[in-house]
Design a protein around this motif. Structure first.
Motif, PDB file in Angstrom:
ATOM      1  N   THR A 156       0.876  -1.154  -0.176  1.00  0.00           N
ATOM      2  CA  THR A 156      -0.066   0.016   0.185  1.00  0.00           C
ATOM      3  C   THR A 156       0.796   1.226  -0.074  1.00  0.00           C
ATOM      4  O   THR A 156       0.330   2.287   0.235  1.00  0.00           O
ATOM      5  CB  THR A 156      -0.955  -0.086   1.273  1.00  0.00           C
ATOM      6  N   ASN A 159       0.054   4.400  -2.537  1.00  0.00           N
ATOM      7  CA  ASN A 159      -1.184   4.908  -2.653  1.00  0.00           C
ATOM      8  C   ASN A 159      -1.692   5.585  -1.320  1.00  0.00           C
ATOM      9  O   ASN A 159      -2.070   4.630  -0.619  1.00  0.00           O
ATOM     10  CB  ASN A 159      -2.174   4.030  -3.088  1.00  0.00           C
ATOM     11  N   ASN A 161      -4.137   6.918  -0.140  1.00  0.00           N
ATOM     12  CA  ASN A 161      -5.475   6.919   0.099  1.00  0.00           C
ATOM     13  C   ASN A 161      -5.900   5.367   0.613  1.00  0.00           C
ATOM     14  O   ASN A 161      -6.843   5.334   1.524  1.00  0.00           O
ATOM     15  CB  ASN A 161      -6.456   6.909  -1.168  1.00  0.00           C
ATOM     16  N   SER A 162      -4.856   4.317   0.634  1.00  0.00           N
ATOM     17  CA  SER A 162      -5.305   3.189   1.119  1.00  0.00           C
ATOM     18  C   SER A 162      -4.870   2.871   2.536  1.00  0.00           C
ATOM     19  O   SER A 162      -3.811   3.168   2.777  1.00  0.00           O
ATOM     20  CB  SER A 162      -4.808   1.957   0.051  1.00  0.00           C
ATOM     21  N   VAL A 211     -10.316   4.949   2.898  1.00  0.00           N
ATOM     22  CA  VAL A 211     -10.323   5.590   1.468  1.00  0.00           C
ATOM     23  C   VAL A 211      -9.424   7.042   1.415  1.00  0.00           C
ATOM     24  O   VAL A 211      -9.395   7.432   0.210  1.00  0.00           O
ATOM     25  CB  VAL A 211     -11.729   5.737   1.009  1.00  0.00           C
ATOM     26  N   LEU A 252     -10.044   0.463  -4.494  1.00  0.00           N
ATOM     27  CA  LEU A 252      -8.627   0.782  -4.092  1.00  0.00           C
ATOM     28  C   LEU A 252      -7.967  -0.689  -3.903  1.00  0.00           C
ATOM     29  O   LEU A 252      -6.862  -0.669  -4.307  1.00  0.00           O
ATOM     30  CB  LEU A 252      -8.580   1.625  -2.733  1.00  0.00           C
ATOM     31  N   GLU A 256      -4.526  -1.587  -6.083  1.00  0.00           N
ATOM     32  CA  GLU A 256      -3.130  -2.153  -5.279  1.00  0.00           C
ATOM     33  C   GLU A 256      -2.910  -3.447  -5.632  1.00  0.00           C
ATOM     34  O   GLU A 256      -1.817  -3.941  -5.842  1.00  0.00           O
ATOM     35  CB  GLU A 256      -3.673  -2.079  -3.580  1.00  0.00           C
ATOM     36  N   LEU A 288     -11.430   7.580  -9.731  1.00  0.00           N
ATOM     37  CA  LEU A 288     -10.783   6.295  -9.199  1.00  0.00           C
ATOM     38  C   LEU A 288     -11.174   5.045 -10.342  1.00  0.00           C
ATOM     39  O   LEU A 288     -10.487   4.079 -10.510  1.00  0.00           O
ATOM     40  CB  LEU A 288     -11.496   6.095  -7.937  1.00  0.00           C
TER      41      LEU A 288
END
Length: 307
Positions: A156, A159, A161-162, A211, A252, A256, A288
């Motif tokens: 992760t 990213n 956001n994750s 998120v 998400l 990933e 997204l």
């Protein structure tokens, strides 16, 4: 919901005379925004649409768009018109089925027309056909509960956001989301338990870390017109917000799952083509969806940027 849907549906289902629609337009000037990694000074177009149907009354809806976007006025008017029509019930059935992710072209249109099941057709609806196993009035917005998880997330770090895999899976189990189904469809015989507003608020708030704050706030503002879940008074809207956030979580995870198989150069090229921000700054669901589909297309060899 496509703008072209409400008008024919109204005449087909109700055979009612529709007055209007009437539009009121306003503008906001000198607003700074970031576009394509560059700060620009622009404005916003704000539209209020009122739709009257004899015997049913009048409802209004609002729409907005950045003034520097292509067809900004058309987009704002379309959004306002759709929201006004939805107050009469038009398009509500979009929340009564589990919609699949579909490939879209460079203009955001589906490459193939999704096949409608019989109960979605107005003539069949009037005859009493409904989605098996769900009550139309109480079904969650399944347009946001489509795709399931592609499996455990192995990384992760690329990213922001994750959340980490263990945190994400634990939160999902706590929040009751289904990670074992590739289609996001709940197992047969599983009844949806009634939930209070406070319970929904807790489940919604629990997904903020998962998120990311930007995407979380976008969902709340887009679907609840609020910054905090407790400010959304309608329980059905709370359910809709929760479903969108759970859909974002699945998106998400899908991103990933394929990210480590896509070279950095191809990721950058995809983001540039989509005019999307860096992965950790994705702040809306349409972006997204496009990014996830683009990355999966590269891995599967169906994207122009694939090696």
């Amino acid at each position: 919901m496509p703008t072209r849907v409400p008008t024919p549906t109204a005449s087909t289902l109700w055979s009612a005379r529709r007055a209007g629609p009437n539009y009121e337009t306003a503008t906001m000037n000198n607003i700074t925004r970031t576009k394509r990694n560059t700060e620009i000074v622009t404005g916003k177009i704000l539209v209020t649409c009122k739709v009257t149907i004899d015997g049913l009354g009048t409802h209004s809806g609002t729409g907005e768009e950045w003034a520097d976007e292509d067809n900004a006025m058309t987009s704002a008017e379309a959004q306002a018109f759709k929201r006004a029509c939805s107050c009469f019930g038009l398009g509500r059935y979009f929340y009564d089925f589990d919609a699949p992710w579909v490939d879209i072209d460079d203009k955001g249109r589906p490459k193939k027309t999704p096949v409608l099941t019989p109960w979605m057709i107005p003539d069949n609806w009037r005859k009493g056909q409904r989605q098996p196993g769900k009550a139309a009035a109480s079904s969650p917005p399944a347009g946001q509960t489509s795709s399931g998880s592609n499996g455990p997330v192995t990384s992760t770090h690329r990213n922001g956001n994750s959340a980490p895999p263990s945190a994400t899976s634990n939160k999902s189990r706590q929040n009751g989301s289904s990670n074992g189904s590739a289609t996001g469809v709940k197992p047969e015989g599983t009844a949806e338990q009634p939930q209070s507003g406070s319970e929904l608020d807790q489940r919604i708030a629990a997904l903020q870390e998962t998120v990311g704050i930007k995407l979380y706030r976008w969902v709340l503002r887009e679907y609840g017109h609020a910054n905090q879940p407790h400010l959304v008074r309608d329980v059905q809207l709370k359910k809709k917000i929760l479903d969108v956030l759970e859909s974002a979580t699945r998106g998400l995870r899908r991103m990933e799952a394929v990210l480590d198989r896509v070279p950095e150069q191809q990721v950058s090229a995809l983001l540039a083509k989509l005019q999307a921000p860096p992965l950790h700054e994705i702040a809306d669901m349409p972006t997204l969806v496009q990014v996830v589909q683009g990355l999966e297309g590269i891995v599967n060899g169906s994207h122009p940027g694939a090696a």
